[in-house]
Design a protein around this motif. Structure first.
Motif, PDB file in Angstrom:
ATOM      1  N   VAL A 240       0.846  -1.188   0.000  1.00  0.00           N
ATOM      2  CA  VAL A 240       0.000   0.000   0.000  1.00  0.00           C
ATOM      3  C   VAL A 240       0.881   1.238   0.000  1.00  0.00           C
ATOM      4  CG1 VAL A 240      -1.742   1.318   1.261  1.00  0.00           C
ATOM      5  CG2 VAL A 240      -1.873  -1.181   1.193  1.00  0.00           C
ATOM      6  N   ARG A 241       0.658   2.138  -0.925  1.00  0.00           N
ATOM      7  CA  ARG A 241       1.481   3.327  -1.078  1.00  0.00           C
ATOM      8  C   ARG A 241       0.773   4.517  -0.447  1.00  0.00           C
ATOM      9  NH1 ARG A 241       6.485   1.432  -2.487  1.00  0.00           N
ATOM     10  NH2 ARG A 241       6.268  -0.226  -4.021  1.00  0.00           N
ATOM     11  N   SER A 242       1.472   5.218   0.427  1.00  0.00           N
ATOM     12  CA  SER A 242       0.827   6.309   1.145  1.00  0.00           C
ATOM     13  C   SER A 242       1.354   7.687   0.778  1.00  0.00           C
ATOM     14  CB  SER A 242       0.976   6.102   2.651  1.00  0.00           C
ATOM     15  OG  SER A 242       2.350   6.089   3.013  1.00  0.00           O
ATOM     16  N   VAL A 243       2.637   7.806   0.440  1.00  0.00           N
ATOM     17  CA  VAL A 243       3.215   9.113   0.152  1.00  0.00           C
ATOM     18  C   VAL A 243       3.669   9.136  -1.304  1.00  0.00           C
ATOM     19  CG1 VAL A 243       4.907  10.843   0.821  1.00  0.00           C
ATOM     20  CG2 VAL A 243       4.007   9.255   2.542  1.00  0.00           C
ATOM     21  N   PRO A 244       3.077   9.976  -2.139  1.00  0.00           N
ATOM     22  CA  PRO A 244       3.455   9.988  -3.554  1.00  0.00           C
ATOM     23  C   PRO A 244       4.839  10.590  -3.755  1.00  0.00           C
ATOM     24  CG  PRO A 244       1.894  11.736  -3.085  1.00  0.00           C
ATOM     25  CD  PRO A 244       1.988  10.904  -1.836  1.00  0.00           C
ATOM     26  N   ALA A 245       5.437  10.291  -4.878  1.00  0.00           N
ATOM     27  CA  ALA A 245       6.759  10.799  -5.213  1.00  0.00           C
ATOM     28  C   ALA A 245       6.705  12.296  -5.500  1.00  0.00           C
ATOM     29  CB  ALA A 245       7.307  10.068  -6.437  1.00  0.00           C
ATOM     30  N   VAL A 246       7.814  12.973  -5.181  1.00  0.00           N
ATOM     31  CA  VAL A 246       7.912  14.405  -5.458  1.00  0.00           C
ATOM     32  C   VAL A 246       7.665  14.689  -6.936  1.00  0.00           C
ATOM     33  CG1 VAL A 246       9.460  16.394  -5.472  1.00  0.00           C
ATOM     34  CG2 VAL A 246       9.518  14.789  -3.560  1.00  0.00           C
ATOM     35  N   THR A 247       8.245  13.867  -7.798  1.00  0.00           N
ATOM     36  CA  THR A 247       8.127  14.126  -9.228  1.00  0.00           C
ATOM     37  C   THR A 247       6.707  13.920  -9.744  1.00  0.00           C
ATOM     38  OG1 THR A 247       8.985  11.872  -9.527  1.00  0.00           O
ATOM     39  CG2 THR A 247      10.532  13.696  -9.805  1.00  0.00           C
ATOM     40  N   ASP A 248       5.892  13.185  -8.980  1.00  0.00           N
ATOM     41  CA  ASP A 248       4.473  13.070  -9.331  1.00  0.00           C
ATOM     42  C   ASP A 248       3.682  14.264  -8.805  1.00  0.00           C
ATOM     43  OD1 ASP A 248       4.899  10.656 -10.628  1.00  0.00           O
ATOM     44  OD2 ASP A 248       4.480   9.463  -8.837  1.00  0.00           O
ATOM     45  N   VAL A 249       3.945  14.628  -7.562  1.00  0.00           N
ATOM     46  CA  VAL A 249       3.212  15.747  -6.950  1.00  0.00           C
ATOM     47  C   VAL A 249       3.531  17.063  -7.649  1.00  0.00           C
ATOM     48  CG1 VAL A 249       2.964  17.084  -4.819  1.00  0.00           C
ATOM     49  CG2 VAL A 249       3.028  14.587  -4.728  1.00  0.00           C
ATOM     50  N   LEU A 250       4.798  17.234  -8.032  1.00  0.00           N
ATOM     51  CA  LEU A 250       5.225  18.463  -8.706  1.00  0.00           C
ATOM     52  C   LEU A 250       5.425  18.243 -10.204  1.00  0.00           C
ATOM     53  CD1 LEU A 250       7.794  19.912  -6.122  1.00  0.00           C
ATOM     54  CD2 LEU A 250       5.324  20.270  -6.259  1.00  0.00           C
ATOM     55  N   ALA A 251       4.614  17.403 -10.785  1.00  0.00           N
ATOM     56  CA  ALA A 251       4.775  17.065 -12.206  1.00  0.00           C
ATOM     57  C   ALA A 251       4.704  18.291 -13.098  1.00  0.00           C
ATOM     58  CB  ALA A 251       3.705  16.044 -12.618  1.00  0.00           C
ATOM     59  N   ASP A 252       3.884  19.265 -12.725  1.00  0.00           N
ATOM     60  CA  ASP A 252       3.756  20.466 -13.549  1.00  0.00           C
ATOM     61  C   ASP A 252       5.004  21.343 -13.514  1.00  0.00           C
ATOM     62  OD1 ASP A 252       1.212  19.698 -14.190  1.00  0.00           O
ATOM     63  OD2 ASP A 252       0.214  21.062 -12.791  1.00  0.00           O
ATOM     64  N   LEU A 253       5.913  21.079 -12.561  1.00  0.00           N
ATOM     65  CA  LEU A 253       7.118  21.891 -12.430  1.00  0.00           C
ATOM     66  C   LEU A 253       8.362  21.224 -13.019  1.00  0.00           C
ATOM     67  CD1 LEU A 253       6.796  23.332  -8.801  1.00  0.00           C
ATOM     68  CD2 LEU A 253       6.190  24.424 -10.966  1.00  0.00           C
ATOM     69  N   LEU A 254       8.237  20.007 -13.527  1.00  0.00           N
ATOM     70  CA  LEU A 254       9.414  19.311 -14.050  1.00  0.00           C
ATOM     71  C   LEU A 254      10.067  20.132 -15.156  1.00  0.00           C
ATOM     72  CD1 LEU A 254       8.167  15.598 -14.201  1.00  0.00           C
ATOM     73  CD2 LEU A 254       9.517  16.724 -12.416  1.00  0.00           C
ATOM     74  N   GLY A 255      11.355  20.395 -14.999  1.00  0.00           N
ATOM     75  CA  GLY A 255      12.090  21.167 -15.979  1.00  0.00           C
ATOM     76  C   GLY A 255      11.796  22.653 -15.953  1.00  0.00           C
ATOM     77  N   ARG A 256      11.090  23.149 -14.923  1.00  0.00           N
ATOM     78  CA  ARG A 256      10.685  24.552 -14.879  1.00  0.00           C
ATOM     79  C   ARG A 256      11.188  25.285 -13.631  1.00  0.00           C
ATOM     80  NH1 ARG A 256       6.284  25.765 -18.267  1.00  0.00           N
ATOM     81  NH2 ARG A 256       5.467  23.977 -19.411  1.00  0.00           N
ATOM     82  N   VAL A 257      11.853  24.606 -12.740  1.00  0.00           N
ATOM     83  CA  VAL A 257      12.256  25.194 -11.459  1.00  0.00           C
ATOM     84  C   VAL A 257      13.602  25.908 -11.613  1.00  0.00           C
ATOM     85  CG1 VAL A 257      12.894  24.658  -9.069  1.00  0.00           C
ATOM     86  CG2 VAL A 257      10.952  23.488 -10.149  1.00  0.00           C
ATOM     87  N   ASP A 258      13.726  27.051 -10.976  1.00  0.00           N
ATOM     88  CA  ASP A 258      14.967  27.827 -11.024  1.00  0.00           C
ATOM     89  C   ASP A 258      15.944  27.430  -9.919  1.00  0.00           C
ATOM     90  OD1 ASP A 258      14.236  29.716 -13.177  1.00  0.00           O
ATOM     91  OD2 ASP A 258      12.700  30.351 -11.748  1.00  0.00           O
ATOM     92  N   LEU A 259      15.422  27.106  -8.742  1.00  0.00           N
ATOM     93  CA  LEU A 259      16.272  26.877  -7.572  1.00  0.00           C
ATOM     94  C   LEU A 259      15.713  25.739  -6.734  1.00  0.00           C
ATOM     95  CD1 LEU A 259      18.574  27.946  -5.599  1.00  0.00           C
ATOM     96  CD2 LEU A 259      16.752  29.286  -4.516  1.00  0.00           C
ATOM     97  N   VAL A 260      16.576  24.789  -6.399  1.00  0.00           N
ATOM     98  CA  VAL A 260      16.257  23.735  -5.430  1.00  0.00           C
ATOM     99  C   VAL A 260      17.238  23.857  -4.274  1.00  0.00           C
ATOM    100  CG1 VAL A 260      16.225  21.254  -4.951  1.00  0.00           C
ATOM    101  CG2 VAL A 260      15.240  22.132  -7.089  1.00  0.00           C
ATOM    102  N   VAL A 261      16.707  23.935  -3.060  1.00  0.00           N
ATOM    103  CA  VAL A 261      17.520  24.006  -1.851  1.00  0.00           C
ATOM    104  C   VAL A 261      17.075  22.883  -0.917  1.00  0.00           C
ATOM    105  CG1 VAL A 261      18.374  25.491   0.003  1.00  0.00           C
ATOM    106  CG2 VAL A 261      17.509  26.512  -2.099  1.00  0.00           C
ATOM    107  N   SER A 262      18.018  22.302  -0.193  1.00  0.00           N
ATOM    108  CA  SER A 262      17.642  21.225   0.711  1.00  0.00           C
ATOM    109  C   SER A 262      18.632  21.097   1.860  1.00  0.00           C
ATOM    110  CB  SER A 262      17.582  19.886  -0.036  1.00  0.00           C
ATOM    111  OG  SER A 262      17.188  18.836   0.838  1.00  0.00           O
ATOM    112  N   ASN A 263      18.083  20.818   3.034  1.00  0.00           N
ATOM    113  CA  ASN A 263      18.867  20.344   4.169  1.00  0.00           C
ATOM    114  C   ASN A 263      18.372  18.937   4.475  1.00  0.00           C
ATOM    115  OD1 ASN A 263      20.381  19.946   6.464  1.00  0.00           O
ATOM    116  ND2 ASN A 263      19.094  21.219   7.772  1.00  0.00           N
TER     117      ASN A 263
END
Length: 374
Positions: A240-263
Motif C-alpha cells: 500500500v502506497r501512502s506518500v506519492p513521489a515528489v516528481t508526481d506531486v510536482l509534475a507540472d514543475l518538471l524542468g521549470r524550477v529555477d532553484l532547489v535548496v535542501s537540508n
C-alpha cells in the motif's frame, strides 16, 4: 550534525501560567549531577530579583552537561517573564507563578529537552518559527546555506524565481526564501506528516506565501544509488502506497524550477550513539540518518533536483562537514551537473554544495527560462 542552537526568548506578555505548557517534571533532575549547589535555591526567600534564580539554574544546567548553561537559563527566565534577556538584571522580581514555571523548565532542560521545545520557538534569519516535538530544529549553519541560495537568485537577476525546498521540516528554508525574495514562488516538500503540521503552522505564523506538499524524495537508506523516487510504503501495510513521489506531486514543475535548496538528513550509521541527547532523543530520526555513508539524502535530492530544475537552474544542498569532498564528487559523477563546488559555513567547516543543472541534450517543451511565467 550539531546540537540544537538556542532560540530567542518568546515574545509576548509577561503573564504566564503553567497550564499553557506541557506537564513538567518536578524541579529535580533525573540524575544527581543536576542537584542544586549549596546556597540560595531558586524560589528561596528573600529573592530581590531573578539573578539568584538564574545563577543557580545555570549551575544546574552546567552540571547536567548543557553546552550553554547560562545562556539557556537566561532565555528560560526571559521566556517566563516576558522580558528580553538584557532587561533581566533590571527586573525586580519573579511572580510566584513565573518562578514555579521557571523551576519546571530548568528541570526539563537539565534532562536535556531542547531549549527550543521549552520556549516553543527558534530564530531563523529574519523569522521566528514555531518548533517542538516531531520536527527538526533548524540550526544556525543552515542560515548560511539559505544566504547562498538567496545571493544566487539576486545575482542572476531572477524576478519571479520558482523555488523548491526538499525535506523542508519546519519550513525554515522555504519561509526564508519567501520572506527575502519578493515575487518568488516557493514550494516546500516533506514526507513526514508531523513535520508538515509544523511547516503549515509556520506559514500561518509568519504570514509568508508558499505551497506545502506531502511527497517523498526517495531516500534509499540501504547505501545504494538512489533510484527515481517512488511513493513510500504505508507502515504495516505491504504494497500500500501512502506518500506519492515528489516528481508526481510536482509534475507540472518538471524542468521549470529555477532553484532547489535542501537540508536533507546527512548522518552516517557510524555516528549512531554519538549524538547529544537533544538530538538523539528529540529530533525525528528521518531528519537525521542517511545510510551507511551519510550521503543517501544528498543522492536523493540530487536525483529529484535533476528532474525539477530547468537548464541552468541552481542546486544548493547542505551536508555533513565530513562530506566536503564526497558531496561535490557525487554531483560531478551524476551526469547532470556543472560547476559543482563546496562551501564552508561561518565556522570554517565544509557545509554545503552548489551546482548548475547541465543543459539537456534535447530540451523539451517543458523547459522554461528564469522569471518566465509558468
Amino acid at each position: 550534525m550539531t546540537s540544537a542552537a538556542p532560540g530567542p526568548a518568546r515574545p509576548g506578555a509577561r503573564a504566564q501560567t503553567p497550564a499553557a505548557h506541557p506537564p513538567h517534571a518536578p524541579y529535580t533532575s533525573r540524575t544527581s549531577r543536576a542537584s542544586y549547589p549549596p546556597g540560595p535555591h531558586p524560589g528561596a526567600e528573600p529573592g530581590p530579583d531573578p539573578r539568584a534564580e538564574i545563577d543557580a539554574a545555570a549551575a544546574v544546567l552546567s552540571a547536567a552537561g548543557v553546552a550553554s548553561p547560562r545562556a539557556d537559563a537566561e532565555q528560560l527566565a526571559a521566556h517566563v517573564t516576558g522580558e528580553p534577556r538584557w532587561r533581566l538584571a533590571l527586573t525586580a522580581t519573579m511572580t510566584p507563578a513565573e518562578r514555579g514555571l521557571f523551576h519546571d523548565l530548568v528541570a526539563r532542560r537539565a534532562a536535556r529537552v531542547p531549549l527550543q521545545h521549552l520556549v516553543g520557538t527558534v530564530g531563523f534569519r529574519y523569522l521566528t518559527l514555531a518548533v517542538g516535538p516531531g520536527v527538526f530544529v533548524p540550526r544556525p549553519e543552515t542560515e548560511t546555506v539559505v544566504g547562498q541560495a538567496i545571493d544566487t537568485v539576486r545575482a542572476a537577476g531572477w524576478d519571479r524565481p520558482v523555488c523548491v525546498d526538499l525535506c523542508t521540516g519546519s519550513g525554515a528554508i522555504a519561509l526564508a526564501l519567501a520572506d527575502e525574495l519578493p515575487g518568488a514562488r516557493v514550494h516546500a516538500v516533506d514526507s513526514d506528516p508531523d513535520a508538515l503540521l509544523w511547516a503549515k503552522r509556520n506559514v500561518v505564523l509568519t504570514g509568508r506565501v508558499l505551497a506545502v506538499h506531502h511527497a517523498d524524495v526517495g531516500i534509499d537508506l540501504s547505501g545504494g544509488a538512489a533510484s527515481r523516487p517512488g511513493p513510500s510504503d504505508a507502515p504495516g501495510v505491504p504494497g500500500v502506497r501512502s506518500v506519492p513521489a515528489v516528481t508526481d506531486v510536482l509534475a507540472d514543475l518538471l524542468g521549470r524550477v529555477d532553484l532547489v535548496v535542501s537540508n536533507p538528513p546527512y548522518l552516517g550509521d557510524d555516528e549512531r550513539g554519538t549524538l547529544e541527547p537533544e538530538v538523539d532523543d528529540h529530533d525525528p530520526p528521518a531528519a537525521l540518518w542517511a545510510g551507511p555513508d551519510g550521503l543517501a539524502g544528498v543522492r536523493a535530492v540530487a536525483a529529484v533536483a535533476a528532474e525539477l530544475l530547468r537548464d541552468g537552474g541552481r542546486l544548493v544542498i547542505e551536508h555533513a562537514d565530513r562530506h566536503g569532498s564526497a558531496a561535490p564528487a557525487l554531483l560531478r559523477a551524476h551526469g547532470h551537473w556543472d560547476d559543482a563546488h563546496d562551501h564552508q559555513d561561518l565556522t570554517g567547516r565544509d557545509r554545503f554544495v552548489t551546482a548548475t543543472r547541465r543543459a539537456r541534450s534535447k530540451p523539451g517543451p517543458a523547459q522554461g527560462t528564469a522569471g518566465e511565467e509558468r
